[in-house]
Design an enzyme around this catalytic site. Structure first.
Site, PDB file in Angstrom:
ATOM      1  N   TYR A  56     -38.640  -7.951  37.222  1.00 24.81           N
ATOM      2  CA  TYR A  56     -37.367  -7.321  37.605  1.00 24.81           C
ATOM      3  C   TYR A  56     -36.931  -6.314  36.549  1.00 24.81           C
ATOM      4  CZ  TYR A  56     -32.421  -6.652  38.567  1.00 24.81           C
ATOM      5  OH  TYR A  56     -31.189  -6.080  38.806  1.00 24.81           O
ATOM      6  N   HIS A  86     -25.281   4.701  38.619  1.00 21.25           N
ATOM      7  CA  HIS A  86     -24.311   3.687  38.212  1.00 21.25           C
ATOM      8  C   HIS A  86     -23.129   4.290  37.440  1.00 21.25           C
ATOM      9  CE1 HIS A  86     -27.276   0.987  39.684  1.00 21.25           C
ATOM     10  NE2 HIS A  86     -26.716  -0.095  39.183  1.00 21.25           N
ATOM     11  N   ASN A 199     -26.492  -3.495  31.276  1.00 18.74           N
ATOM     12  CA  ASN A 199     -26.354  -4.858  31.789  1.00 18.74           C
ATOM     13  C   ASN A 199     -25.716  -5.752  30.732  1.00 18.74           C
ATOM     14  OD1 ASN A 199     -26.791  -6.926  33.749  1.00 18.74           O
ATOM     15  ND2 ASN A 199     -28.631  -5.817  34.380  1.00 18.74           N
ATOM     16  N   TYR A 285      17.551 -23.289  24.838  1.00 14.46           N
ATOM     17  CA  TYR A 285      16.095 -23.386  24.774  1.00 14.46           C
ATOM     18  C   TYR A 285      15.460 -22.150  24.146  1.00 14.46           C
ATOM     19  CZ  TYR A 285      15.830 -27.446  27.970  1.00 14.46           C
ATOM     20  OH  TYR A 285      15.920 -28.669  28.545  1.00 14.46           O
ATOM     21  N   ARG A 288      15.984 -22.804  20.401  1.00 14.11           N
ATOM     22  CA  ARG A 288      15.475 -24.075  19.885  1.00 14.11           C
ATOM     23  C   ARG A 288      13.986 -24.262  20.180  1.00 14.11           C
ATOM     24  NH1 ARG A 288      16.880 -29.139  22.925  1.00 14.11           N
ATOM     25  NH2 ARG A 288      18.357 -27.744  23.956  1.00 14.11           N
ATOM     26  N   PHE A 333     -24.988 -12.031  32.008  1.00 15.52           N
ATOM     27  CA  PHE A 333     -24.090 -10.873  32.071  1.00 15.52           C
ATOM     28  C   PHE A 333     -22.791 -11.193  32.812  1.00 15.52           C
ATOM     29  CE2 PHE A 333     -27.389 -10.723  35.372  1.00 15.52           C
ATOM     30  CZ  PHE A 333     -26.598 -11.043  36.466  1.00 15.52           C
ATOM     31  N   GLU A 419     -25.101  -9.744  44.669  1.00 22.92           N
ATOM     32  CA  GLU A 419     -24.101 -10.048  43.638  1.00 22.92           C
ATOM     33  C   GLU A 419     -22.855 -10.552  44.359  1.00 22.92           C
ATOM     34  OE1 GLU A 419     -23.972  -6.374  41.464  1.00 22.92           O
ATOM     35  OE2 GLU A 419     -26.106  -6.523  40.970  1.00 22.92           O
TER      36      GLU A 419
END
Length: 514
Positions: A56, A86, A199, A285, A288, A333, A419
């Site tokens: 791959y 990309h 990646n 609050y 405190r 990844f 994916e």
């Protein structure tokens, strides 16, 4: 004075190294041992190429095209095409410091010697950093699984002499022109190298490391502004006594309480009512419980530091090249650890800001601020004092509540369902930076309100922290009196909160803040 140098070792870099490069302009060098580790890893990939085995990202396509075989003569073309396709982000450019952190972290990942790339690639990234060439990385494009693909591709395409860079004036210019001006040559990618450049979780991790540094400072400043507000409202110091926090031993809570107690000492304002137990049987609050909220945020920050520290020594790539010669596909990844951490820290930071706004509201309310004038104006009616500053704070709190909704639960499938679960870690870390920027503004409003309250307690003398805060704010915010154009004073207060000078002055008087 020469710039500091960060040397990338085969073990990677430290958080301090990332900050030095991202924010301090440090130069980057690659250790000889790192070059050796990368060359050894590359030799394994070259052997696979020669053998013709299907692997791959080396001899196949990507994502849903993982089963498509690529002919040897087209594998370099495959890597170039990967980067171009990309680099598909859109929107405004990411901040320079984020892009610099991202490039150093990708270099770091390659340097670990598990990515199978030539040392030439790592040197290319170092050259961009050292020549102050910042790729134009659009804000939208990453889903935080398969890493920060689009943002890293926008960095990688600059190495090819394509794409855009971010000019000093914020304008977008051609990468080819920037490389030529710097005397740098475009790179040609070999098998596996395009995939190795993109990646990774480097954008997410870079933003998280920057956020950790910011949050650590802001949480300390939150103790300062809380203490000043409590002092101005004639609050009690007794809830911050150490024995009350030893019986609930959350470390962040104890540290925050100790800070506030130290900050309230040596104050004639506090002395004026310290022994009057009927003065305030129990504070609200927001006064405190300040250490319980800020302390929980500190403990959250410690968890986030642990996550970021683990990621900083991790091999984040796919596939990875193992020392025994195997090339294995991984899911390292996936940004879930970083996305969860960022979402958790955003929630904590939002609450630190929310409780600060509640103290501001109390300081301005004549029915609750213990004899201070309405909206801290000596002539309320004609003058509105800090009324609208609290409106601004309330609007920011509302935005932070929206941003505190977790991004990491919002997966959308991509790449033809290959994916099919993504982390949204880029979105989580990006919005965390916005939450922290908003927290800076909220603490600025509390700081200016507390300073005004302390000024109105004269002739009583405030704590050393109060005196330092008045000295820092008075040039921009002035003295109690007629209304002034408030926006510049608020901007000045923001700069004081974000900067380190006031904290340094306070620490001279009370010791280091925890």
């Amino acid at each position: 004075m020469s710039a500091p140098i960060v040397t990338v070792q085969p073990t990677g870099v430290t958080p301090a190294d990332v900050l030095a490069v991202a924010r301090g302009g440090a130069r980057v060098e690659i250790a000889p041992e790192t070059v050796t580790a990368m060359a050894t890893s590359r030799a394994i990939v070259d052997g696979i190429e020669a053998s013709g085995r299907p692997v791959y990202g080396v001899s196949t396509g990507f994502g849903a095209l993982a089963n498509t075989s690529i002919a040897p003569q087209r594998r370099a073309e495959l890597q170039q095409a990967l980067i171009r396709s990309h680099a598909a982000g859109i929107g405004a450019p990411m901040d320079r410091e984020v892009v610099r952190a991202m490039m150093l972290l990708r270099l770091r990942s390659l340097a670990l010697g598990r990515s199978g790339v030539r040392p030439l690639l790592a040197q290319g990234l170092a050259d961009l950093l050292n020549h102050d060439i910042t790729p134009w990385v659009p804000e939208h494009g990453s889903l935080g699984a398969s890493g920060d693909l689009a943002p890293l591709a926008h960095c990688a395409i600059v190495l090819l002499g394509e794409g855009w860079v971010l000019g000093k004036d914020g304008a977008r210019t051609a990468a080819a022109e920037a490389l030529h001006t710097a005397g740098l040559q475009p790179l040609e990618l070999a098998a596996k190298e395009g995939l190795a450049l993109i990646n990774g979780t480097d954008g997410m991790l870079g933003m998280l490391l920057l956020a950790i540094d910011d949050a650590a400072h802001l949480f300390a400043m939150a103790d300062v502004t809380a203490a000043l507000a409590i002092e101005a409202m004639l609050g009690s110091e007794r809830p911050f006594l150490p024995e009350l926090h030893e019986i609930r031993p959350h470390p962040g809570q104890s540290a925050s309480a100790a800070n506030i107690l130290d900050l309230l000492q040596h104050s004639s304002i506090m002395d004026s009512h310290r022994d009057d137990l009927a003065h305030a049987v129990q504070d609200a609050y927001s006064m405190r419980c300040a250490p319980q909220v800020a302390g929980a945020a500190r403990d959250t920050l410690d968890f986030v530091r642990t996550v970021a520290g683990r990621e900083l020594v991790s091999v984040v790539d796919n596939p990875v090249v193992l020392p025994d010669g195997r090339v294995e596909s991984t899911g390292n990844f996936h940004g879930a650890p970083l996305g969860f951490a960022a979402d958790f820290l955003a929630i904590a930071a939002a609450e630190v800001g929310a409780i600060a706004e509640r103290r501001v509201d109390r300081l301005l309310d004549v029915t609750r601020n213990r004899q201070l004038p309405p909206f801290l104006s000596p002539d309320a009616g004609v003058n509105s004092g800090l009324m609208i500053a609290q409106y601004t704070a309330a609007g920011i709190v509302a935005e932070n509540r929206r941003l505190a909704a977790p991004a990491s639960v919002d997966s959308l499938p991509t790449s033809g369902m290959q994916e099919d679960h993504v982390s949204m870690g880029w979105a989580a870390t990006k919005k965390l930076r916005t939450v922290l920027d908003n927290l800076t503004s909220l603490l600025a409003v509390e700081l200016i309100s507390a300073v005004r309250g302390l000024q109105l307690r004269e002739p009583l003398v405030p704590s050393p922290a109060g005196r330092a805060a008045i000295a820092a704010l008075e040039p921009a915010a002035g003295r109690p009196g007629p209304d002034l154009f408030l926006a510049p004073a608020l901007e000045a207060a923001r700069a004081v909160v974000a900067g380190r000078d006031l904290r340094a002055e306070i620490e001279k008087a009370v010791g280091p803040l925890r």
